[in-house]
Design a protein around this motif. Structure first.
Motif, PDB file in Angstrom:
ATOM      1  N   ASN A   1      -8.857  -1.453  -3.808  1.00 30.06           N
ATOM      2  CA  ASN A   1      -8.364   0.383  -4.135  1.00 30.06           C
ATOM      3  C   ASN A   1      -8.982   1.083  -3.070  1.00 30.06           C
TER       4      ASN A   1
ATOM      5  N   GLU B   1      -7.424   3.072  -0.324  1.00 30.56           N
ATOM      6  CA  GLU B   1      -6.675   4.208   0.850  1.00 30.56           C
ATOM      7  C   GLU B   1      -7.492   5.295   1.231  1.00 30.56           C
TER       8      GLU B   1
ATOM      9  N   SER C   1      -4.845  -4.506  -5.717  1.00 32.43           N
ATOM     10  CA  SER C   1      -5.162  -3.419  -5.181  1.00 32.43           C
ATOM     11  C   SER C   1      -3.828  -2.895  -5.838  1.00 32.43           C
ATOM     12  N   THR C   2      -3.536  -1.724  -6.235  1.00 31.14           N
ATOM     13  CA  THR C   2      -3.154  -0.773  -7.107  1.00 31.14           C
ATOM     14  C   THR C   2      -2.642   0.120  -6.458  1.00 31.14           C
ATOM     15  N   ASP C   3      -3.372   0.965  -5.929  1.00 31.83           N
ATOM     16  CA  ASP C   3      -2.932   2.297  -4.835  1.00 31.83           C
ATOM     17  C   ASP C   3      -2.054   1.860  -3.763  1.00 31.83           C
TER      18      ASP C   3
ATOM     19  N   THR D   1      -4.147   1.162  -0.662  1.00 31.69           N
ATOM     20  CA  THR D   1      -4.502   0.057   0.354  1.00 31.69           C
ATOM     21  C   THR D   1      -3.562  -1.137   1.343  1.00 31.69           C
TER      22      THR D   1
ATOM     23  N   ASN E   1      -6.491  -8.017  -9.703  1.00 28.85           N
ATOM     24  CA  ASN E   1      -8.074  -7.947  -9.253  1.00 28.85           C
ATOM     25  C   ASN E   1      -8.739  -9.188 -10.050  1.00 28.85           C
TER      26      ASN E   1
END
Length: 244
Positions: A10, A12, A40-42, A44, A65
């Motif tokens: 995460n 980004e 990552s959940t954004d 990135t 993660n």
């Protein structure tokens, strides 16, 4: 060849600046960047894919993660098959708190044959830290003291900073000896790597670290309590191994 290894979760808002800094610091193009996107959940991954058009970039992805240690191990596993003994591997944080401008200063002693391992250290004259919380500073000082007492390594004072350059032959030797350079899942992995490599009596140089914690965006991924306990675990495990 210089291999830059980054573990990103995460990031980004920071990873683009890091990659840009790497490209500017190594403008001669003798490098490859390996990024492990650690679940990552954004955005990135999208940013990394865009940057792969501009810099020599290999992206390895964890679906979930797993932590810094697991990401570093995945990165080492990916790059070791193409690693030459004379190559250099540089690890640094992906949150832009480590200044890529320091990469040439880390790499030069290895390429010149003066060192096998160069660490950006908080404990040498000229080191600069901005915006680091008091508790984080205390943790670094205490960790340095304990590692130097129980697992001393000549020429090394900063065991927990992940900004370092390692000669390819040293990494290969460590991988062959231990099977895995990293077993810790979290931030204690940074110390574990150095403790394992110490068996080969590497020539170590420390240069002053420029730590810009004031540039990080968002919250720290480090869980202080768990990191302290895991560092104690690393100290105890390898201290016991050293005993006859």
């Amino acid at each position: 060849m210089i291999h830059i290894l980054l573990a990103a979760f995460n990031e980004e808002k920071a990873i683009g600046a890091v990659l840009n800094g790497v490209a500017r610091a190594l403008a001669d193009g003798r490098y490859k960047v390996w990024v492990v996107d650690d679940g990552s959940t954004d955005g990135t991954l999208n940013i990394l894919e865009r940057w792969s058009q501009a810099v020599p970039l290999v992206i390895v992805r964890h679906k979930t993660n797993r932590g810094l240690g697991s990401a570093l191990q995945t990165g080492f596993t990916a790059l070791i098959p193409v690693l030459s003994p004379h190559d250099v591997v540089v690890t640094l944080d992906a949150d832009n708190t480590h200044s890529p401008i320091q990469i040439p200063s880390l790499v030069q002693p290895v390429e010149d044959g003066r060192a096998d391992l160069v660490v950006a250290s908080r404990f040498v004259r000229g080191a600069l830290s901005r915006g680091v919380p008091f508790i984080r500073r205390c943790l670094s000082v205490c960790a340095s003291f304990l590692f130097r007492i129980f697992i001393p390594v000549q020429g090394l004072r900063d065991f927990t900073c992940g900004f370092r350059a390692i000669k390819g032959s040293l990494i290969k030797s460590g991988h062959e000896k231990w099977g895995s350079l990293v077993e810790e899942q979290g931030f204690a992995a940074t110390a574990e790597i150095l403790v394992k490599l110490r068996l080969f009596k590497p020539r170590i140089i420390e240069i002053p670290l420029i730590l810009r914690y004031d540039r990080r965006v968002g919250f720290s991924k480090m869980r202080l309590g768990r990191t302290i306990l895991r560092n104690f675990g690393v100290i105890f495990r390898f201290w016991c191994l050293d005993k006859p």
